[in-house]
Design a protein around this motif. Structure first.
Motif, PDB file in Angstrom:
ATOM      1  N   SER A  32      15.399 -79.211 -93.822  1.00  0.00           N
ATOM      2  CA  SER A  32      14.780 -79.101 -95.142  1.00  0.00           C
ATOM      3  C   SER A  32      15.615 -79.784 -96.232  1.00  0.00           C
ATOM      4  O   SER A  32      15.079 -80.133 -97.292  1.00  0.00           O
ATOM      5  N   TRP A  33      16.915 -79.984 -96.006  1.00  0.00           N
ATOM      6  CA  TRP A  33      17.754 -80.663 -96.995  1.00  0.00           C
ATOM      7  C   TRP A  33      17.239 -82.061 -97.300  1.00  0.00           C
ATOM      8  O   TRP A  33      17.454 -82.597 -98.381  1.00  0.00           O
ATOM      9  N   PHE A  34      16.547 -82.671 -96.329  1.00  0.00           N
ATOM     10  CA  PHE A  34      16.083 -84.046 -96.487  1.00  0.00           C
ATOM     11  C   PHE A  34      14.814 -84.158 -97.337  1.00  0.00           C
ATOM     12  O   PHE A  34      14.351 -85.279 -97.585  1.00  0.00           O
ATOM     13  N   MET A  88      14.036 -83.867 -90.466  1.00  0.00           N
ATOM     14  CA  MET A  88      13.733 -84.480 -91.748  1.00  0.00           C
ATOM     15  C   MET A  88      12.337 -84.082 -92.188  1.00  0.00           C
ATOM     16  O   MET A  88      11.578 -83.517 -91.416  1.00  0.00           O
ATOM     17  N   THR A  89      11.998 -84.421 -93.418  1.00  0.00           N
ATOM     18  CA  THR A  89      10.711 -84.019 -93.936  1.00  0.00           C
ATOM     19  C   THR A  89       9.604 -84.551 -93.052  1.00  0.00           C
ATOM     20  O   THR A  89       9.525 -85.748 -92.792  1.00  0.00           O
ATOM     21  N   PRO A  90       8.703 -83.670 -92.547  1.00  0.00           N
ATOM     22  CA  PRO A  90       7.652 -84.142 -91.652  1.00  0.00           C
ATOM     23  C   PRO A  90       6.690 -85.055 -92.377  1.00  0.00           C
ATOM     24  O   PRO A  90       6.433 -84.916 -93.567  1.00  0.00           O
ATOM     25  N   ARG A  91       6.117 -85.968 -91.610  1.00  0.00           N
ATOM     26  CA  ARG A  91       5.082 -86.821 -92.140  1.00  0.00           C
ATOM     27  C   ARG A  91       4.137 -87.148 -91.005  1.00  0.00           C
ATOM     28  O   ARG A  91       4.561 -87.390 -89.888  1.00  0.00           O
ATOM     29  N   SER A  92       2.847 -87.123 -91.270  1.00  0.00           N
ATOM     30  CA  SER A  92       1.875 -87.449 -90.237  1.00  0.00           C
ATOM     31  C   SER A  92       2.118 -88.862 -89.729  1.00  0.00           C
ATOM     32  O   SER A  92       2.408 -89.771 -90.507  1.00  0.00           O
ATOM     33  N   PRO A  93       1.970 -89.081 -88.394  1.00  0.00           N
ATOM     34  CA  PRO A  93       2.144 -90.437 -87.873  1.00  0.00           C
ATOM     35  C   PRO A  93       1.177 -91.432 -88.496  1.00  0.00           C
ATOM     36  O   PRO A  93       1.421 -92.635 -88.481  1.00  0.00           O
ATOM     37  N   ARG A  94       0.078 -90.964 -89.043  1.00  0.00           N
ATOM     38  CA  ARG A  94      -0.913 -91.861 -89.620  1.00  0.00           C
ATOM     39  C   ARG A  94      -0.884 -91.852 -91.141  1.00  0.00           C
ATOM     40  O   ARG A  94      -1.810 -92.303 -91.800  1.00  0.00           O
ATOM     41  N   SER A  95       0.151 -91.313 -91.736  1.00  0.00           N
ATOM     42  CA  SER A  95       0.211 -91.243 -93.194  1.00  0.00           C
ATOM     43  C   SER A  95       0.354 -92.627 -93.801  1.00  0.00           C
ATOM     44  O   SER A  95       0.798 -93.571 -93.170  1.00  0.00           O
ATOM     45  N   SER A  96      -0.002 -92.742 -95.078  1.00  0.00           N
ATOM     46  CA  SER A  96       0.052 -94.028 -95.768  1.00  0.00           C
ATOM     47  C   SER A  96       1.485 -94.513 -95.876  1.00  0.00           C
ATOM     48  O   SER A  96       2.412 -93.747 -96.061  1.00  0.00           O
ATOM     49  N   GLU A 108      27.304 -85.035-102.576  1.00  0.00           N
ATOM     50  CA  GLU A 108      26.284 -84.018-102.302  1.00  0.00           C
ATOM     51  C   GLU A 108      26.029 -83.901-100.808  1.00  0.00           C
ATOM     52  O   GLU A 108      25.892 -82.798-100.265  1.00  0.00           O
ATOM     53  N   ALA A 109      25.974 -85.033-100.110  1.00  0.00           N
ATOM     54  CA  ALA A 109      25.727 -85.016 -98.675  1.00  0.00           C
ATOM     55  C   ALA A 109      26.887 -84.412 -97.898  1.00  0.00           C
ATOM     56  O   ALA A 109      26.693 -83.678 -96.929  1.00  0.00           O
ATOM     57  N   VAL A 110      28.102 -84.705 -98.324  1.00  0.00           N
ATOM     58  CA  VAL A 110      29.278 -84.173 -97.640  1.00  0.00           C
ATOM     59  C   VAL A 110      29.396 -82.661 -97.825  1.00  0.00           C
ATOM     60  O   VAL A 110      29.867 -81.943 -96.933  1.00  0.00           O
ATOM     61  N   ALA A 111      28.929 -82.167 -98.961  1.00  0.00           N
ATOM     62  CA  ALA A 111      29.014 -80.729 -99.236  1.00  0.00           C
ATOM     63  C   ALA A 111      27.946 -79.922 -98.512  1.00  0.00           C
ATOM     64  O   ALA A 111      28.074 -78.705 -98.376  1.00  0.00           O
ATOM     65  N   ALA A 112      26.891 -80.570 -98.039  1.00  0.00           N
ATOM     66  CA  ALA A 112      25.779 -79.851 -97.408  1.00  0.00           C
ATOM     67  C   ALA A 112      26.173 -79.361 -96.018  1.00  0.00           C
ATOM     68  O   ALA A 112      26.795 -80.093 -95.246  1.00  0.00           O
ATOM     69  N   PRO A 113      25.825 -78.122 -95.661  1.00  0.00           N
ATOM     70  CA  PRO A 113      26.137 -77.616 -94.314  1.00  0.00           C
ATOM     71  C   PRO A 113      25.325 -78.349 -93.261  1.00  0.00           C
ATOM     72  O   PRO A 113      24.213 -78.827 -93.527  1.00  0.00           O
ATOM     73  N   THR A 114      25.862 -78.444 -92.052  1.00  0.00           N
ATOM     74  CA  THR A 114      25.200 -79.197 -90.987  1.00  0.00           C
ATOM     75  C   THR A 114      24.785 -78.333 -89.797  1.00  0.00           C
ATOM     76  O   THR A 114      24.240 -78.852 -88.828  1.00  0.00           O
ATOM     77  N   GLU A 115      25.020 -77.020 -89.847  1.00  0.00           N
ATOM     78  CA  GLU A 115      24.686 -76.168 -88.718  1.00  0.00           C
ATOM     79  C   GLU A 115      23.172 -76.095 -88.525  1.00  0.00           C
ATOM     80  O   GLU A 115      22.402 -76.154 -89.463  1.00  0.00           O
ATOM     81  N   GLY A 116      22.774 -75.925 -87.253  1.00  0.00           N
ATOM     82  CA  GLY A 116      21.368 -75.711 -86.930  1.00  0.00           C
ATOM     83  C   GLY A 116      20.532 -76.966 -87.027  1.00  0.00           C
ATOM     84  O   GLY A 116      21.029 -78.063 -87.290  1.00  0.00           O
ATOM     85  N   TRP A 117      19.226 -76.790 -86.781  1.00  0.00           N
ATOM     86  CA  TRP A 117      18.298 -77.917 -86.812  1.00  0.00           C
ATOM     87  C   TRP A 117      17.263 -77.744 -87.902  1.00  0.00           C
ATOM     88  O   TRP A 117      16.110 -78.143 -87.759  1.00  0.00           O
ATOM     89  N   ASP A 118      17.680 -77.146 -89.014  1.00  0.00           N
ATOM     90  CA  ASP A 118      16.842 -77.077 -90.200  1.00  0.00           C
ATOM     91  C   ASP A 118      17.069 -78.360 -91.000  1.00  0.00           C
ATOM     92  O   ASP A 118      18.173 -78.636 -91.452  1.00  0.00           O
TER      93      ASP A 118
END
Length: 274
Positions: A39-41, A1-9, A27-37
């Motif tokens: 970026s969709w999030f 998922m989109t990274p966020r600093s542990p100390r972010s606001s 939209e979620a059902v149509a999105a591919p799920t392969e790999g550990w990318d």
């Protein structure tokens, strides 16, 4: 998922215009799920990152290694990043993966870097000779096969990994499945993994754990996450869980993001000798 600093606001994010439950789910059902990318999030879910920065730490280890094995590489994304950031290049790099869609994706991604990607089920013995790697790495293995990791490490070799910890994102799991038994909640506890690694003959040199805030900003992010990380709610389908999904959609629309907490631990172990 989109990274966020542990100390972010933790201040509220601007809410996008409301979209229908049907549109978000489609939209979620149509999105591919392969790999550990993940970026969709982007803009739909966030997850704080551990303070140790595993991918960059892996890159540093790769620079000093001769023969490297990446176990359960997924789509190869983390290894690809680490090789690109490493200060030097190991003479040999091999990766294993057991899920066919990820195996194909990792092969395409890692072949240009000279990495051999080997089909190997997660619970099978590793298809390599004893003591042939001085570094074994893994990010989020389903379960570490400690006796095999110890076997393929040369004396003095290191296992360096980031594991998913106990009860990770269980706020979401239990929303759909109800309260989970204690065995499920503690299954990936770092103390258990330490004991199993030591029983396989490894010496633990570093073990750190953190719990990290995760936010789901729309129901599409929830659906995509459960389709991608299939062991969270086994057998998940939109049809099976539609009433709960609709209720959660309404909750997010009125109350804001659904908050859960992921668990991660950094694990470093050494095979004694030399």
């Amino acid at each position: 998922m989109t990274p966020r600093s542990p100390r972010s606001s933790q201040s509220p994010r601007p809410r996008p215009p409301s979209r229908t439950f049907e549109d978000l789910v489609a939209e979620a059902v149509a999105a591919p799920t392969e790999g550990w990318d993940f970026s969709w999030f982007e803009g739909r879910a966030t997850e704080a990152r551990p303070s140790w920065g595993y991918a960059r730490a892996m890159a540093g280890r790769l620079g000093g290694a001769r023969a490297v094995l990446d176990v359960q590489t997924g789509g190869g994304e983390v290894l690809d990043f680490a090789l690109g950031a490493a200060p030097g290049r190991p003479r040999l790099v091999v990766a294993t993966e057991g899920w066919p869609p990820n195996l194909a994706k990792a092969t395409v991604l890692l072949r240009p870097r000279g990495v051999a990607v080997v089909a190997s089920p997660e619970d099978a013995p590793l298809p390599f000779a004893d003591g042939c790697f001085d570094l074994v790495v893994s990010r989020h293995p389903v379960r570490p096969h400690w006796t095999e990791i110890a076997r393929v490490l040369e004396p003095g070799g290191t296992y360096f990994a980031q594991h998913v910890g106990p009860a990770s994102v269980f706020e979401l799991v239990e929303y759909f499945l109800g309260l989970q038994p204690e065995e499920a909640r503690t299954a990936r506890h770092p103390d258990r993994e330490r004991a199993a690694a030591e029983a396989a003959g490894l010496e633990i040199t570093d073990l750190r754990a953190e719990r990290l805030r995760t936010e789901f900003h729309d129901i599409g992010a929830v659906v995509h996450f459960l389709r991608k990380v299939v062991w969270m709610v086994p057998g998940f389908t939109v049809e099976e869980y539609e009433p709960r999904l609709r209720a959660l959609h309404e909750r997010i629309e009125t109350e804001g993001p659904f908050v859960a907490y992921s668990a991660r631990h950094l694990f470093e172990a050494r095979r004694p000798g030399r």
